[in-house]
Structures are given as structure tokens and as C-alpha cells.
Scaffold this active site. Sequence first.
Site, PDB file in Angstrom:
ATOM      1  N   GLU A 199      13.719  37.365  88.454  1.00 15.01           N
ATOM      2  CA  GLU A 199      12.631  37.374  89.070  1.00 15.01           C
ATOM      3  C   GLU A 199      12.064  36.064  89.530  1.00 15.01           C
ATOM      4  OE1 GLU A 199       9.593  39.740  87.096  1.00 15.01           O
ATOM      5  OE2 GLU A 199      10.272  41.530  87.926  1.00 15.01           O
ATOM      6  N   GLU A 268      14.487  47.238  88.461  1.00 14.16           N
ATOM      7  CA  GLU A 268      13.439  47.642  87.594  1.00 14.16           C
ATOM      8  C   GLU A 268      12.605  48.665  88.268  1.00 14.16           C
ATOM      9  OE1 GLU A 268      11.187  44.562  85.620  1.00 14.16           O
ATOM     10  OE2 GLU A 268      13.141  43.447  84.964  1.00 14.16           O
TER      11      GLU A 268
END
Length: 867
Positions: A199, A268
Site C-alpha cells: 500500500e 484485501e
Amino acid sequence: MVTVRGFTFSSRPNMKLSFFFLLQFTVFVLSCFAFSLANAGNVTYDHRSLIINGQHKLLISAAIHYPRSVPAMWPGLVQTAKEGGVDVIETYVFWNGHELSPGNYYFGGRYDLVKFVKIVREAGLYLILRIGPFVAAEWNFGGVPVWLHYVPGTVFRTDNEPFKHYMEKFTTFIVNLMKQEKLFASQGGPIILAQVENEYGYYESAYGEGGKRYAMWAASMAVSQNIGVPWIMCQQFDAPDTVIDTCNSFYCDQFKPLSPNKPKIWTENWPGWFKTFGSRDPHRPPEDVAFSVARFFQKGGSVQNYYMYHGGTNFGRTSGGPFITTSYDYDAPIDEYGLPRFPKWGHLKELHGAIKLCEHALLNGEPTHMSLGPSQEADVYTDSSGACAAFISNIDEKNDKTVEFQNASYHLPAWSVSILPDCKNVVFNTAKVRAQTTVVEMVAEDLQPSVASPDKGVKALKWEIFVEKVGVWGEADFIKNGFVDHINTTKDDTDYLWYTTSIFVSENEAFLKKGSQPVLFIESKGHALHAFVNQKLEASASGNGTNPPFKFKKPVSLKAGKNEIALLSMTVGLQNAGSFYEWVGAGLTSVKIEGFNNGTVDLSSNAWTYKIGLQGEHLGLYKSDGMDNINWLSTPEPPKEQPLTWYKAIVDAPPGDEPIGLDMIHMGKGLAWLNGEEIGRYWPWKSSVHDKCVKECDYRGKFMPDKCFTGCGEPTQRWYHIPRSWFKPSGNILAIFEEKGGDPTKISFSRRKTSGVCAVVAEDYPSFELEPEHENGDVSTKNNAAIFLNCPKNTRISTVKFASFGTPTGTCGSYSKGECHDPKSISVVEKMCLNKSECAIELIEENFSKGLCPDATKKLAVEAVCS
Ligand SMILES: *[C@@H]1O[C@H](CO)[C@@H](O)[C@H](O)[C@H]1NC(C)=O
Ligand SMILES: *[C@@H]1O[C@H](CO)[C@@H](O)[C@H](O)[C@H]1NC(C)=O
Ligand SMILES: *[C@@H]1O[C@H](CO)[C@@H](O)[C@H](O)[C@H]1NC(C)=O
Ligand SMILES: *[C@@H]1O[C@H](CO)[C@@H](O)[C@H](O)[C@H]1NC(C)=O
Ligand SMILES: *[C@@H]1O[C@H](CO)[C@@H](O)[C@H](O)[C@H]1NC(C)=O
Ligand SMILES: *[C@@H]1O[C@H](CO)[C@@H](O)[C@H](O)[C@H]1NC(C)=O
Ligand SMILES: *[C@@H]1O[C@H](CO)[C@@H](O)[C@H](O)[C@H]1NC(C)=O
């Protein structure tokens, strides 16, 4: 026995092959299939999907982090995931759990990564290894070792030589370990993908040019490791073409990889959310999780990972934050304790089965998109053999809708997707939950003593205690004018740092005569603090998950002459994400006392005496060999509500084999261990009763973590998981360090017990039989709607508490009969289910009066006791 093209079965195990049985069957078949593949294969990809051993694959993946459970739980967790229709296990790699100091590696116990990967391989599943090694993950310091912050010149996650050096070294170490054990798919192992960084796209620009250079360097460093399987980068909006960029979010149906030759991967999908101490309990409804997954596959996705599928426990001081709870349950499909969470687990299992029925058409078919209304659409996949699969969705957040699709009409609840593996029959709708739910209780078991009392000869709980000195114990670590940063000082070797000073109060102070109190005014960067004045605990304060810094004022008692001020500052999990997060400090910034004759006295630049950690930590009181530690003091009655006290009791294991939670509701805040194993931080801090909570969650519409809270006015975390494998039959050492004061005699073990099962199904939500003679696998013969009940192992249905075919209302635990009720319901269900560990009840005319109240859509609701 079976070929898996379409749904062609050469033999039928049962003439009435319901969709459910078929699902189980399919999962079984696919797993066998996966097993042969999991052992060998090169992994490549095209725009549509990963290609493993030459085969395009649709993959359901489940995040299970190995250090968030214990090795004894791993096989069961992986098996429960597999039974839930999962093909892949995903995990991060936890750098700070492995590289304890530079070059000093640890792979034992919960950190035995190789063992974990092998357990996944043995189960016939694939594995996605997200090495990071920065991981965030609500894990202490985002997974990066704290020591690295103190290697001179280091700045994390940018084009910085020391950081890159240590990151490359660790990544290479992990890759080599996996290669040595032949665990990459290219070597015949289960690892099909690896991730570098995590991320970073959100933060890259904060690091300027260095950020971009770092991201590109990370990708090429990874690719140069030559692992024979693709690398991914999640939420990396400028990922180079050598890696696959992937999506993390509650919804990823609209996600498009940067390049048209990359498959659409969802690393995710958050089926719940984490908790912070003092906050409420977030829940994501199963209908919405299923909706998001179905939408993703409808829109061309091919790999979907639940983060988390089993969240588990942040044992010891591994939680990040600050303020992340010790429980990392996450409202995941497998709960913290390792039990399937119903109905979420079961609903998603059915979803996975339905998606798998579409796999061939989805992967080999050409998609056609059709609008069926303003918020309704169909995506149809037809392959060259004529096999057809369709997903029809209604993304209207409020209104159900009936749509026409290929000359038939379909009722779509609001915010739902129907799956039609033959383009005709709906085998699954995301908003219709027919999976069973369970009644789960925490059954208290008083601590059972393990030792006979010497005088009475009867077994009595034997308590021993050790009381910490308030303030500096032993020799001071240093004295300094003004404040040091807490984390810079402890280096996170401990949560605790004492700041002590004194103030001389003249006899002339007016407050001494008036009997009034001056006011202590403290400001801190966080995270929490206990303030002692002249040995007495006067105040406790803390920040919270959204705002770690805090300040508070508290009237305190001062006497004439010298007064000791001892402030115990605490961290509660280090920052785990954000740009330059490693520079976020903690600890005191200002200490003043208001109300003197001359006004306010500022103690901030006083000479402060510092002590790092607690004496009990230094003495190793919590260790399993600390049993004979001479510092413990026997006491017939342990003191209550006494701050800074260590407690120890020798206890038997609780009976049964259910998972165990340590009930700490009568304690304040501190740390707990069993047999030297770190249970973790406990803090039964209650959320505010004034916060907003929901009784029932409306699954419709976009989910956000603050949408469906429960637990207002209750402790965020009352029970603390102690894995069964940590217990011996007797002679277990339970050690507690209590900071504020609590009642240790009220501590109990609680068994997490599934005491009942419930299910509801409507007669218009049939299961389906697949017509085996049809080469293209038509789903033609309609079966009847049915309920499936399944008690936990070693238990059976002992009582049918409620059964009503008709128009029952309410939820599990509180069903009641409606106006329409078939009086035979109870006896029918009893006949089918009593004394059985599992049973199926079909809504057929032979058993139920289907002619009853013809205008109503009838349903069957059942609640049964498992014992
Ligand atoms: C993977 O591909 C390489 C190069 O094409 C080949 O040498 C190797 O045998 C393949 N491995 C497997 C397990 O198929
Ligand atoms: C729908 O009905 C029309 C008219 O009867 C027919 O031409 C068409 O083939 C049908 N479509 C499907 C998908 O059955
Ligand atoms: C104010 O009073 C306090 C307490 O008596 C004393 O310690 C302090 O030195 C005084 N400060 C000044 C500026 O006089
Ligand atoms: C956290 O603390 C801030 C500042 O004190 C406060 O505004 C906020 O409401 C608190 N949040 C929670 C969840 O308690
Ligand atoms: C910790 O110490 C370092 C090195 O002295 C310093 O640069 C940094 O600002 C300190 N951190 C905090 C939060 O004070
Ligand atoms: C329910 O129906 C099945 C199938 O016809 C039959 O075998 C069974 O005896 C019936 N059960 C009851 C309680 O009537
Ligand atoms: C269930 O089992 C119990 C104990 O084994 C027995 O007493 C009872 O008769 C059984 N009930 C039925 C309906 O079979």
C-alpha cells in the site's frame, strides 16, 4: 469418478444431489484437483487470470497470519478455510518477529514460517506470500524492526541506503529460505505469488522524488530475486510492468490494473474491521461481503483474498496502533478462537461453490454486458462449448427489483447479486442467507487450583504477589532536565517508562490552609499514563485510537515540604502506517501544577529521573521458570484494587476442549502470561454508552467501518485468547501484571462454547439439482428449499427449541411464531434432527403443510440446542 469440465458427473453419489451437497462435492473435487497442481507448476498470467501449470484459475484466497495463532492451530485453521471453499492461504511475513537484531533470525514457535507454508501445501492449497517487509497490518511498527529506526541515517520506505540495505537483506533471506525448502510453485511448492512493499501508493508522494525511486527499486529488487512466480504490489498506482498491481478495498469491482495484460487481483477484501481499545465493535454483514465478492467476479476479477479470513490474536506486545486490541478477530469468517463464524463462514462457502460452478464459462467465455434497469445489470459469459454463466446484480441501495433476463423474470433484493451457473437458474443470491447461524457463549470456569494447601490439605488457589516500587527502582537509568521521547528511550523493549521528579511546597501555600487541592496538568504525545503523587495513584489518562496525544487536569493532594511526582508513561502498540510513521513519538511534553500562591508551577524543565521498564520485567517474573523466583511473596488473600501489582496463581487447565478466553472484566490494565507464553495486553476499557450502536445491521449500501457497531458501553475486549496448546493438564502458571488495580480473585477462564444452531429458509429459495445427463451442465431440476444444521464436533442436537413453518419472525435466540404456523413443525424437525450431529430438513409437502396460508411466502425457522 468425476470430470470437472462444466458440471459433468459420470457417477452420482445420490439421486437427489442438492446444490448444497453439490457444493461440498465440488469443493472436494476442486481441492483434489488443486492438490495435484499445488505440487508443481509455473505461474504466469494473462489479462484474464493467473495461469498455473497452463490452466487459467479463479482463486478464492484467505488471509491467515501465522504469528496471530499458534502452530497447534494452523492445521485446523487451514482445514476450516479449505472446507469454506478456499483455494489459497495468504500471509504477510513479519520482519520484526523474525530479525530480532541485525542478522539474528528467529523462526521458532509462532514464527515458524516454513512449517506454516508446508501445512498449507499438505492441505493441497496454494499460498500467497506477502513479504513486504513493511506490512502495516495493525502490527507493531508495521512489521519493521524497531532497531532499524536507530541505525544512523535510516529513513523508512524511501530511497534511503540503510533502509534499502536491510530490506533487501531480509527479503533475500526469506526468498532463499523458501527456495531452500522448494516452496515456490516453480519448484513444485505452493507459493504462487509474492508481494513486495505494501500500500505504498498512498504515501509515495509524501516522500517526493525519493518515494518514486524507492518504489521502482523495490519492484526491481524483488523481480531480481528470480522466484519463478509473479510479484505483486498492492495499491501501487505507478507499479512497473514487471509486477502486477492489485487492489485493497471494501469493493474492487471497478478496479482496473494499470496494464491491459494484467489480471484483476483483489489482495484485501476486508470482511470486517479491527478494534482499538475504548472503541466499539465493528461488523460487516455477510450479505455485503458476499455482494462485494460476487460483484468482483461479475466484473472480470480472478483472484480475491479475504483480509482477514482468520484474524487471530496480537499476542504479547505485537499489536500496532497505537491502541489496537490484543484481539484481532476482525469479524472474520473464522473467529479469533479458530471457530467458523456463522452465518458468515457458511454464506461465503455457498458463494464460493456458486462461483466455482461458473469457473469454466467465466475464464473461457466472452463477457457480454447487459443493462437491465437503472441500477440493474447482467454480465454473461458464454464459452465456445455453449456453456453460459451469468451474474445479475441490483446495486440499488434501497429497492428490490424484478428484472427480465433472457425471457425469464428474476427478483433481486436491493444491493444483491444472483449467480446463474447455467444462465437460467439462480443457485445463490448474496442477500439471501440460508446458512446456519450459531449461539456462541463464553462459559465461565473459576480458576481451579493445582496445588494442595499445606495446612488444610485441600486444594486452594495459592496466590503469590510482587509489588512494584512506585517510581525509580534500583538505579536510575539517567537524569535529565526536561523530557525525553518515550520510544527513543525504551526502544520498545518495554511499554513502560518512569518519569520522576519532586516539588517542594512551602508551608505558606494557601491551599494547605484551606484544605483545597492544587491541580496537576499534564500533556503527553501518548499513549497512556498513570500519575502517582507521594506514592499514591492520583490519575490515569490516555489518548485513543484516533488521537494518541492527550492532556488532562486533576486535583491532587500535596503536602508541605518535598512531594514526589512519579509518572508511569506507557506505549500501547507502536504506529503501524503513515508517511514517516517511525518518527511519531510518545511520552510527556508538559507537566504543570496550578493553584500555588505564585500561580502555576511548570515542572517541565525540572531535573527528571528516568527508569526504563518495570522491575518485574527485569526479574523475569512472568517466565515459566519464574515459578521459584524468590521475589514472589505468598499471600492467603491477594490484595485488591492495588496498583503496580504482579499476581501469580498455579491453576489446572479448564475442562473440555473448547477454546479458552481469560475473562479480565474485573481487572484494570496490564499484561498477562500463561506458562511464560505472552497472552498480551489486557485493558477492559469500555466504549461510551453515548456512542451509536445498531441492533440489526442494514447490509444495503456501501459499507464503512463505522456503519454497524455493537458493544456500546461494554469493554472493547473483555476476553483474552489463551490457546489450548499452552495449557498443561495441571500446574499452569498464570502471571498478571496489573497497573491500576483490579480484583484478581474474579479472574476466570471462559470456554467458548457453541451451544446451539439456528437457520431460516424461505420456500421460494430452492436448492438446485444439476442435471447430470446434460453435457453442458444445465441446472435444470428444481429441488426444494432446505435447512442444514450442523453442531460442533462431539455434540448432537439434544432439543429443538423452536421450529415453525409458516411466517415466523425474530432472529436466532428470539424466534416467535407468526400468524401462520404449521403445528407439525416441531415434531417433523425433532424426528429428522434429534440426537444427530447434523441434519437436513427439506420443505417438502410430505413433511409440511405447504397449502397453509397460500398468500404468504412461508419459511421454516429452527433453533436447536447442541450438547
Ligand atoms: C517452469 O518453466 C521453466 C522454464 O520454462 C521450466 O524449465 C520448468 O521445467 C518449469 N517448471 C515446472 C514445474 O513446470
Ligand atoms: C426470448 O424470446 C424470444 C422471442 O420468443 C426468442 O426469439 C429468443 O430466442 C428468446 N431468448 C432466449 C435467451 O431464450
Ligand atoms: C512558586 O511556588 C512553588 C511552591 O511553593 C515553588 O516551588 C516555586 O519555586 C515558586 N516559583 C516562583 C517563581 O517563585
Ligand atoms: C479520541 O480523543 C479525541 C480527543 O480527545 C476525542 O475528540 C475523540 O472523540 C476520541 N475518540 C474516541 C473514539 O473516543
Ligand atoms: C528520537 O531521537 C532522534 C535521534 O536523536 C531524533 O532525531 C528524533 O527527533 C527523536 N524522536 C522524537 C519523537 O523525539
Ligand atoms: C419427511 O419426508 C420424508 C421424505 O418423504 C420422509 O421420509 C419422512 O418420514 C418425513 N418426516 C416426517 C417427520 O414426516
Ligand atoms: C436420544 O438419545 C437419548 C440418549 O442416548 C435417548 O434417551 C433418547 O431416546 C434418544 N431420542 C431419540 C428421539 O432418539
